[in-house]
Design an enzyme around this catalytic site. Sequence first.
Site, PDB file in Angstrom:
ATOM      1  N   ARG A  84       0.787  -1.188   0.000  1.00  0.00           N
ATOM      2  CA  ARG A  84       0.000   0.000   0.000  1.00  0.00           C
ATOM      3  C   ARG A  84       0.840   1.268   0.000  1.00  0.00           C
ATOM      4  NH1 ARG A  84      -2.758  -3.949   3.075  1.00  0.00           N
ATOM      5  NH2 ARG A  84      -1.412  -3.556   4.842  1.00  0.00           N
ATOM      6  N   GLY A  85       2.145   1.089   0.312  1.00  0.00           N
ATOM      7  CA  GLY A  85       3.016   2.246   0.509  1.00  0.00           C
ATOM      8  C   GLY A  85       3.154   3.186  -0.681  1.00  0.00           C
ATOM      9  N   GLU A  94       7.216   2.574  -6.299  1.00  0.00           N
ATOM     10  CA  GLU A  94       7.375   2.079  -4.926  1.00  0.00           C
ATOM     11  C   GLU A  94       7.677   3.233  -3.983  1.00  0.00           C
ATOM     12  OE1 GLU A  94       6.744   0.117  -2.716  1.00  0.00           O
ATOM     13  OE2 GLU A  94       8.151  -1.535  -2.532  1.00  0.00           O
ATOM     14  N   ASP A  95       7.329   3.058  -2.717  1.00  0.00           N
ATOM     15  CA  ASP A  95       7.591   4.116  -1.735  1.00  0.00           C
ATOM     16  C   ASP A  95       9.051   4.176  -1.316  1.00  0.00           C
ATOM     17  OD1 ASP A  95       7.378   1.650  -0.459  1.00  0.00           O
ATOM     18  OD2 ASP A  95       6.143   2.375   1.191  1.00  0.00           O
ATOM     19  N   ASP A  98      14.820  -0.603   0.666  1.00  0.00           N
ATOM     20  CA  ASP A  98      15.682  -0.788   1.824  1.00  0.00           C
ATOM     21  C   ASP A  98      16.784  -1.786   1.412  1.00  0.00           C
ATOM     22  OD1 ASP A  98      16.572  -0.731   4.448  1.00  0.00           O
ATOM     23  OD2 ASP A  98      14.978  -1.962   5.253  1.00  0.00           O
ATOM     24  N   THR A 139      12.604  -7.078  -1.682  1.00  0.00           N
ATOM     25  CA  THR A 139      11.203  -7.067  -2.132  1.00  0.00           C
ATOM     26  C   THR A 139      11.132  -6.791  -3.632  1.00  0.00           C
ATOM     27  OG1 THR A 139      10.530  -6.208   0.022  1.00  0.00           O
ATOM     28  CG2 THR A 139       8.923  -6.028  -1.770  1.00  0.00           C
ATOM     29  N   LEU A 140      11.767  -5.704  -4.056  1.00  0.00           N
ATOM     30  CA  LEU A 140      11.690  -5.336  -5.470  1.00  0.00           C
ATOM     31  C   LEU A 140      12.466  -6.299  -6.355  1.00  0.00           C
ATOM     32  CD1 LEU A 140      11.659  -1.451  -5.698  1.00  0.00           C
ATOM     33  CD2 LEU A 140       9.833  -3.086  -6.171  1.00  0.00           C
ATOM     34  N   LYS A 155      17.078   3.978   0.691  1.00  0.00           N
ATOM     35  CA  LYS A 155      18.099   3.875   1.744  1.00  0.00           C
ATOM     36  C   LYS A 155      19.292   3.154   1.127  1.00  0.00           C
ATOM     37  CE  LYS A 155      14.874   3.431   5.663  1.00  0.00           C
ATOM     38  NZ  LYS A 155      14.335   2.507   6.692  1.00  0.00           N
ATOM     39  N   ARG A 200      -0.288   6.943   7.062  1.00  0.00           N
ATOM     40  CA  ARG A 200       0.094   6.995   5.648  1.00  0.00           C
ATOM     41  C   ARG A 200      -0.371   8.304   5.011  1.00  0.00           C
ATOM     42  NH1 ARG A 200       1.488   1.723   3.832  1.00  0.00           N
ATOM     43  NH2 ARG A 200       0.553   0.051   5.033  1.00  0.00           N
TER      44      ARG A 200
HETATM   45  P1  IMP Z   1      13.310  -4.217   1.249  1.00  0.00           P
HETATM   46  O1  IMP Z   1      12.762  -5.494   0.707  1.00  0.00           O
HETATM   47  O2  IMP Z   1      14.300  -4.465   2.358  1.00  0.00           O
HETATM   48  O3  IMP Z   1      13.871  -3.306   0.188  1.00  0.00           O
HETATM   49  O4  IMP Z   1      12.121  -3.490   2.001  1.00  0.00           O
HETATM   50  C1  IMP Z   1      11.283  -2.620   1.380  1.00  0.00           C
HETATM   51  C2  IMP Z   1       9.982  -2.500   2.150  1.00  0.00           C
HETATM   52  O5  IMP Z   1      10.218  -2.351   3.565  1.00  0.00           O
HETATM   53  C3  IMP Z   1       9.241  -1.253   1.736  1.00  0.00           C
HETATM   54  O6  IMP Z   1       8.357  -1.523   0.680  1.00  0.00           O
HETATM   55  C4  IMP Z   1       8.532  -0.849   3.005  1.00  0.00           C
HETATM   56  O7  IMP Z   1       7.270  -1.493   3.064  1.00  0.00           O
HETATM   57  C5  IMP Z   1       9.377  -1.363   4.123  1.00  0.00           C
HETATM   58  N1  IMP Z   1      10.209  -0.294   4.727  1.00  0.00           N
HETATM   59  C6  IMP Z   1      11.553  -0.197   4.694  1.00  0.00           C
HETATM   60  N2  IMP Z   1      11.989   0.873   5.359  1.00  0.00           N
HETATM   61  C7  IMP Z   1      10.888   1.487   5.844  1.00  0.00           C
HETATM   62  C8  IMP Z   1      10.693   2.688   6.630  1.00  0.00           C
HETATM   63  O8  IMP Z   1      11.626   3.406   7.026  1.00  0.00           O
HETATM   64  N3  IMP Z   1       9.398   3.007   6.921  1.00  0.00           N
HETATM   65  C9  IMP Z   1       8.342   2.251   6.513  1.00  0.00           C
HETATM   66  N4  IMP Z   1       8.477   1.146   5.776  1.00  0.00           N
HETATM   67  C10 IMP Z   1       9.739   0.750   5.450  1.00  0.00           C
HETATM   68 MG    MG Z   2       6.241  -0.975   0.480  1.00  0.00          MG
END
Ligand code: IMP
Ligand code: MG
Length: 185
Positions: free
Chosen positions: A46-47, A103-104, A107, A111-112, A135, A169
Amino acid sequence: MIQDYHDFLAEVLIPEDTLQKRIAELGEQISHDYQGKNLLLICILRGGVVFLTDLMRHIKTPHAIEFMAVSSYGSGKRASEGQVRITLDLNTNIMGRDVLVVEDIIDSGHTLFSVIEMLSTRKPNSLYICTLLDKTERREVKVPVRYCGFEIPNKFVFGYGLDIDEYYRNLPFIGVVDLKRYQHN
Ligand code: IMP
Ligand code: MG
């Protein structure tokens, strides 16, 4: 009771006007780059939804939108390779389309990475990512980011689509959570 965000807001990292100015720039860049293409924006729920709805109004080239939701196995667990599954799939065939995943935040990138891997098997003409926040120092796997709004430090942020335990949000800015002052629901 849901804790008032003023009680755990460490700082406003990106104020509303800065966000909006940058999103307008991204929209202009995308409009330029996707002229004559068959653009499909895929928003990750949803982000990404607040970012998508502002961004698309700055994209002047004709385009369609779609939604997708994914979750990592085990609640609260960080996504790692092979542990991401689709909870809401597309209603559209993306073969031959120019796909931009909206995407929001990125990290670790896991996920992506999984999303891109799944989508690429469906043979789009092109497949890139537009993320509002990145990040970068946390990246563990490489993902094809073509557009990025802001690189941010490794802090937990909320607002403008990003949640803290599913709330806030709706805020028009990106804030940093002071985890010492945050009370989990
Ligand atoms: P990744 O798979 O580690 O890149 O995580 C990405 C997902 O983690 C994002 O789509 C967010 O849902 C969540 N996420 C990572 N950092 C934050 C944050 O600082 N605030 C809120 N959600 C976050
Ligand atoms: Mg997200």
